[in-house]
Design a protein around this motif. Sequence first.
Motif, PDB file in Angstrom:
ATOM      1  N   LEU A 294    -111.887 -48.751  13.690  1.00 31.10           N
ATOM      2  CA  LEU A 294    -110.995 -47.603  14.070  1.00 31.10           C
ATOM      3  C   LEU A 294    -111.175 -47.080  14.555  1.00 31.10           C
ATOM      4  CD1 LEU A 294    -108.796 -46.656  10.264  1.00 31.10           C
ATOM      5  CD2 LEU A 294    -108.239 -48.710  12.262  1.00 31.10           C
ATOM      6  N   SER A 295    -110.842 -46.507  15.705  1.00 29.09           N
ATOM      7  CA  SER A 295    -111.111 -45.386  16.669  1.00 29.09           C
ATOM      8  C   SER A 295    -111.380 -44.421  15.735  1.00 29.09           C
ATOM      9  CB  SER A 295    -110.607 -45.416  18.158  1.00 29.09           C
ATOM     10  OG  SER A 295    -109.124 -44.646  17.416  1.00 29.09           O
ATOM     11  N   GLY A 296    -111.694 -42.657  16.498  1.00 27.78           N
ATOM     12  CA  GLY A 296    -111.908 -41.808  15.675  1.00 27.78           C
ATOM     13  C   GLY A 296    -110.522 -41.832  15.413  1.00 27.78           C
ATOM     14  N   GLY A 297    -109.891 -41.167  15.862  1.00 29.39           N
ATOM     15  CA  GLY A 297    -108.227 -40.763  16.044  1.00 29.39           C
ATOM     16  C   GLY A 297    -107.682 -41.406  14.337  1.00 29.39           C
TER      17      GLY A 297
ATOM     18  N   LEU B 260    -113.948 -35.999  16.534  1.00 30.08           N
ATOM     19  CA  LEU B 260    -113.362 -36.522  17.793  1.00 30.08           C
ATOM     20  C   LEU B 260    -114.102 -36.078  18.843  1.00 30.08           C
ATOM     21  CD1 LEU B 260    -109.605 -36.245  16.130  1.00 30.08           C
ATOM     22  CD2 LEU B 260    -111.263 -38.372  16.274  1.00 30.08           C
ATOM     23  N   ASP B 261    -113.822 -37.112  20.432  1.00 33.44           N
ATOM     24  CA  ASP B 261    -113.853 -36.137  21.847  1.00 33.44           C
ATOM     25  C   ASP B 261    -112.890 -35.235  22.056  1.00 33.44           C
ATOM     26  OD1 ASP B 261    -112.524 -37.662  23.132  1.00 33.44           O
ATOM     27  OD2 ASP B 261    -113.049 -39.615  21.817  1.00 33.44           O
ATOM     28  N   ALA B 262    -113.165 -34.350  22.829  1.00 31.72           N
ATOM     29  CA  ALA B 262    -112.294 -33.657  23.070  1.00 31.72           C
ATOM     30  C   ALA B 262    -110.960 -34.432  24.033  1.00 31.72           C
ATOM     31  CB  ALA B 262    -112.431 -32.790  24.671  1.00 31.72           C
ATOM     32  N   HIS B 263    -110.726 -35.573  24.441  1.00 29.79           N
ATOM     33  CA  HIS B 263    -109.775 -36.175  25.537  1.00 29.79           C
ATOM     34  C   HIS B 263    -108.703 -36.856  23.496  1.00 29.79           C
ATOM     35  CE1 HIS B 263    -107.121 -38.600  27.116  1.00 29.79           C
ATOM     36  NE2 HIS B 263    -106.999 -39.562  26.360  1.00 29.79           N
ATOM     37  N   THR B 264    -109.482 -37.324  22.401  1.00 31.00           N
ATOM     38  CA  THR B 264    -109.132 -37.945  21.492  1.00 31.00           C
ATOM     39  C   THR B 264    -107.940 -36.836  20.955  1.00 31.00           C
ATOM     40  OG1 THR B 264    -110.205 -39.737  21.640  1.00 31.00           O
ATOM     41  CG2 THR B 264    -109.311 -38.569  19.527  1.00 31.00           C
ATOM     42  N   ARG B 265    -108.850 -35.429  20.790  1.00 36.47           N
ATOM     43  CA  ARG B 265    -108.641 -34.094  20.090  1.00 36.47           C
ATOM     44  C   ARG B 265    -107.468 -34.011  20.682  1.00 36.47           C
ATOM     45  NH1 ARG B 265    -113.085 -30.420  18.004  1.00 36.47           N
ATOM     46  NH2 ARG B 265    -112.009 -28.619  16.956  1.00 36.47           N
TER      47      ARG B 265
ATOM     48  N   ARG C 130    -104.886 -33.810  17.407  1.00 36.01           N
ATOM     49  CA  ARG C 130    -103.937 -32.233  17.118  1.00 36.01           C
ATOM     50  C   ARG C 130    -102.535 -31.616  16.888  1.00 36.01           C
ATOM     51  NH1 ARG C 130    -106.526 -28.933  21.051  1.00 36.01           N
ATOM     52  NH2 ARG C 130    -108.254 -28.630  20.088  1.00 36.01           N
ATOM     53  N   ALA C 131    -102.210 -32.789  17.961  1.00 30.14           N
ATOM     54  CA  ALA C 131    -100.394 -32.363  18.626  1.00 30.14           C
ATOM     55  C   ALA C 131     -99.779 -33.110  17.230  1.00 30.14           C
ATOM     56  CB  ALA C 131     -99.686 -33.127  20.200  1.00 30.14           C
ATOM     57  N   ARG C 132    -100.581 -34.701  17.449  1.00 26.76           N
ATOM     58  CA  ARG C 132     -99.631 -35.752  15.680  1.00 26.76           C
ATOM     59  C   ARG C 132     -99.933 -34.814  14.913  1.00 26.76           C
ATOM     60  NH1 ARG C 132    -102.377 -38.956  17.630  1.00 26.76           N
ATOM     61  NH2 ARG C 132    -100.949 -40.612  19.444  1.00 26.76           N
ATOM     62  N   LEU C 133    -101.224 -34.336  14.736  1.00 30.43           N
ATOM     63  CA  LEU C 133    -101.468 -33.316  13.193  1.00 30.43           C
ATOM     64  C   LEU C 133    -100.556 -32.033  13.174  1.00 30.43           C
ATOM     65  CD1 LEU C 133    -102.994 -33.386  10.456  1.00 30.43           C
ATOM     66  CD2 LEU C 133    -104.657 -32.025  11.963  1.00 30.43           C
ATOM     67  N   ARG C 134     -99.821 -31.714  14.234  1.00 34.74           N
ATOM     68  CA  ARG C 134     -98.843 -30.046  13.710  1.00 34.74           C
ATOM     69  C   ARG C 134     -97.916 -30.944  13.473  1.00 34.74           C
ATOM     70  NH1 ARG C 134     -97.849 -25.368  12.184  1.00 34.74           N
ATOM     71  NH2 ARG C 134     -96.580 -24.392  12.910  1.00 34.74           N
ATOM     72  N   ARG C 135     -97.521 -32.046  14.452  1.00 33.12           N
ATOM     73  CA  ARG C 135     -95.884 -32.161  13.995  1.00 33.12           C
ATOM     74  C   ARG C 135     -96.092 -32.537  12.377  1.00 33.12           C
ATOM     75  NH1 ARG C 135     -96.309 -35.085  18.966  1.00 33.12           N
ATOM     76  NH2 ARG C 135     -96.903 -36.865  17.911  1.00 33.12           N
ATOM     77  N   HIS C 136     -96.720 -33.564  12.089  1.00 33.44           N
ATOM     78  CA  HIS C 136     -96.853 -34.251  10.058  1.00 33.44           C
ATOM     79  C   HIS C 136     -96.828 -32.687   9.382  1.00 33.44           C
ATOM     80  CE1 HIS C 136     -97.167 -37.893  10.918  1.00 33.44           C
ATOM     81  NE2 HIS C 136     -98.689 -37.688  11.879  1.00 33.44           N
ATOM     82  N   LEU C 137     -97.948 -31.021  10.178  1.00 36.10           N
ATOM     83  CA  LEU C 137     -98.235 -30.581   9.021  1.00 36.10           C
ATOM     84  C   LEU C 137     -97.122 -29.761   9.231  1.00 36.10           C
ATOM     85  CD1 LEU C 137    -101.099 -29.327   9.744  1.00 36.10           C
ATOM     86  CD2 LEU C 137    -100.872 -30.469   7.738  1.00 36.10           C
ATOM     87  N   ALA C 138     -95.790 -30.235  10.053  1.00 34.73           N
ATOM     88  CA  ALA C 138     -94.010 -29.027  10.050  1.00 34.73           C
ATOM     89  C   ALA C 138     -93.700 -29.649   9.014  1.00 34.73           C
ATOM     90  CB  ALA C 138     -93.351 -29.193  11.739  1.00 34.73           C
TER      91      ALA C 138
ATOM     92  N   ALA D 130    -103.400 -23.117  17.824  1.00 37.64           N
ATOM     93  CA  ALA D 130    -102.310 -24.658  17.151  1.00 37.64           C
ATOM     94  C   ALA D 130    -101.823 -25.272  16.405  1.00 37.64           C
ATOM     95  CB  ALA D 130    -103.183 -26.135  17.760  1.00 37.64           C
ATOM     96  N   LEU D 131    -102.808 -25.317  15.196  1.00 36.27           N
ATOM     97  CA  LEU D 131    -102.004 -25.804  13.745  1.00 36.27           C
ATOM     98  C   LEU D 131    -101.867 -24.480  12.787  1.00 36.27           C
ATOM     99  CD1 LEU D 131    -104.995 -28.236  13.310  1.00 36.27           C
ATOM    100  CD2 LEU D 131    -102.496 -28.721  14.249  1.00 36.27           C
ATOM    101  N   ALA D 132    -101.951 -23.037  12.754  1.00 36.12           N
ATOM    102  CA  ALA D 132    -101.752 -22.220  11.669  1.00 36.12           C
ATOM    103  C   ALA D 132    -100.913 -21.232  12.027  1.00 36.12           C
ATOM    104  CB  ALA D 132    -102.907 -21.650  11.342  1.00 36.12           C
ATOM    105  N   ASP D 133    -100.573 -21.114  11.240  1.00 38.15           N
ATOM    106  CA  ASP D 133     -98.982 -20.180  10.755  1.00 38.15           C
ATOM    107  C   ASP D 133    -100.058 -18.328  10.440  1.00 38.15           C
ATOM    108  OD1 ASP D 133     -96.516 -21.917  10.783  1.00 38.15           O
ATOM    109  OD2 ASP D 133     -97.546 -22.646   8.960  1.00 38.15           O
ATOM    110  N   ARG D 134    -100.858 -18.842   9.845  1.00 28.20           N
ATOM    111  CA  ARG D 134    -101.184 -17.222   9.476  1.00 28.20           C
ATOM    112  C   ARG D 134    -103.569 -17.966   9.683  1.00 28.20           C
ATOM    113  NH1 ARG D 134    -102.125 -15.261   4.010  1.00 28.20           N
ATOM    114  NH2 ARG D 134    -100.762 -17.313   3.466  1.00 28.20           N
ATOM    115  N   LEU D 135    -103.883 -16.973   9.691  1.00 28.15           N
ATOM    116  CA  LEU D 135    -105.192 -17.427   9.718  1.00 28.15           C
ATOM    117  C   LEU D 135    -106.033 -15.759   8.794  1.00 28.15           C
ATOM    118  CD1 LEU D 135    -106.616 -16.276  13.935  1.00 28.15           C
ATOM    119  CD2 LEU D 135    -105.113 -18.859  12.050  1.00 28.15           C
ATOM    120  N   VAL D 136    -107.203 -16.382   7.889  1.00 25.39           N
ATOM    121  CA  VAL D 136    -108.123 -15.645   7.662  1.00 25.39           C
ATOM    122  C   VAL D 136    -109.231 -16.323   8.024  1.00 25.39           C
ATOM    123  CG1 VAL D 136    -108.212 -15.141   5.089  1.00 25.39           C
ATOM    124  CG2 VAL D 136    -106.705 -16.041   5.583  1.00 25.39           C
ATOM    125  N   VAL D 137    -109.854 -14.836   7.999  1.00 28.80           N
ATOM    126  CA  VAL D 137    -111.495 -15.096   9.070  1.00 28.80           C
ATOM    127  C   VAL D 137    -111.676 -14.358   7.734  1.00 28.80           C
ATOM    128  CG1 VAL D 137    -112.721 -14.664  10.803  1.00 28.80           C
ATOM    129  CG2 VAL D 137    -110.057 -14.142  11.021  1.00 28.80           C
TER     130      VAL D 137
END
Length: 347
Positions: free
Chosen positions: A132-135, A162-167, A171-179, A197-204
Amino acid sequence: MDLVIDARLVVRQGAFTLDLALTAAPGEVVALLGPNGAGKTTALRALAGLTPLSEGHIDVDGKPWHDRPAERRPVGVVFQDYLLFPHLSALENVAFGPRCQGMRRREARRLAAEWLDRVGLADQAARKPRTLSGGQAQRVALARALAVRPRLLLLDEPLSALDAHTRLGVRARLRRHLADFDGTAILVTHDPLDAMALADRLVVIENGSVVQEGDPAHVARHPRTDYVARLVGLNLYRGTASGHTVAVGTEGVRFDAAEALDGEVFLAFPPSAVALFRTRPDGSPRNLWQATVGGFEPHADQIRIYLEGPVRASADVTPAALAELRLAEGDPVWAAVKAAETHAYPA
């Protein structure tokens, strides 16, 4: 507000102590950010039951989890390197969790096939991880984590391999699944783009403690530590405000800010707002100081110049502008920032 998770995670490991209060609502994605050694992965392992708490509690849907062993916590985990079973097909990898929960083999395989279809890999079910590819591997890992119907989804640097292009696409697909996920997702990442891109809230987290928390836009506009400022790409200072004027540092450097405040404040401006001159510019720019070029670094399609002096700062210029200025390390320069691009907020 109903909460999926209400926790206080206290973990002592030698001289290091993690002390993190964490809450999250149904459907919320919370990103844990921080430098190496801040305690992010320790927090994830504590939630998963892989690292015991020294103190505190973990309540999920109002029920205590902290005394449950890891295998009795309905948690899905996507590891940094995915950790797919190399001898199993993609289908059998996804079916593994439901089978461990007691589901019959045929039903587990049917559920796994549904999840592979949902992540766009129905035609890859028979393939082994090494082919399988990384993605694709990342999506199999996500399907495996979600197939156990978790209330808590833990994502440990899920895009870092993941490399920058695959990422970008993953990332966009992961956001849809998380939604579509009705539990809570906790994301650990070093990448500010992933977090924004993915989080509703950041905790630093820094040194085991929360230093800032909020929605991505607020944190990006109002960093409160040097780490957060670097993360979101801002120059950050602490100073004393009197109206629109902010005194910074020990040498009496003063900035005019867009906001009028009084007392202790943070002052921030982006590197792109810094203009550089070889000689003192004509007119009377209000935010003007002398500096020394400390170094250079490529930054996207710009060159980032690090300035030393009474006010340390970063400035972004185009390669053409750098050539025109003919700057070298150690050269003196004048730096200026418009007041409209200099923002102050309470410390």
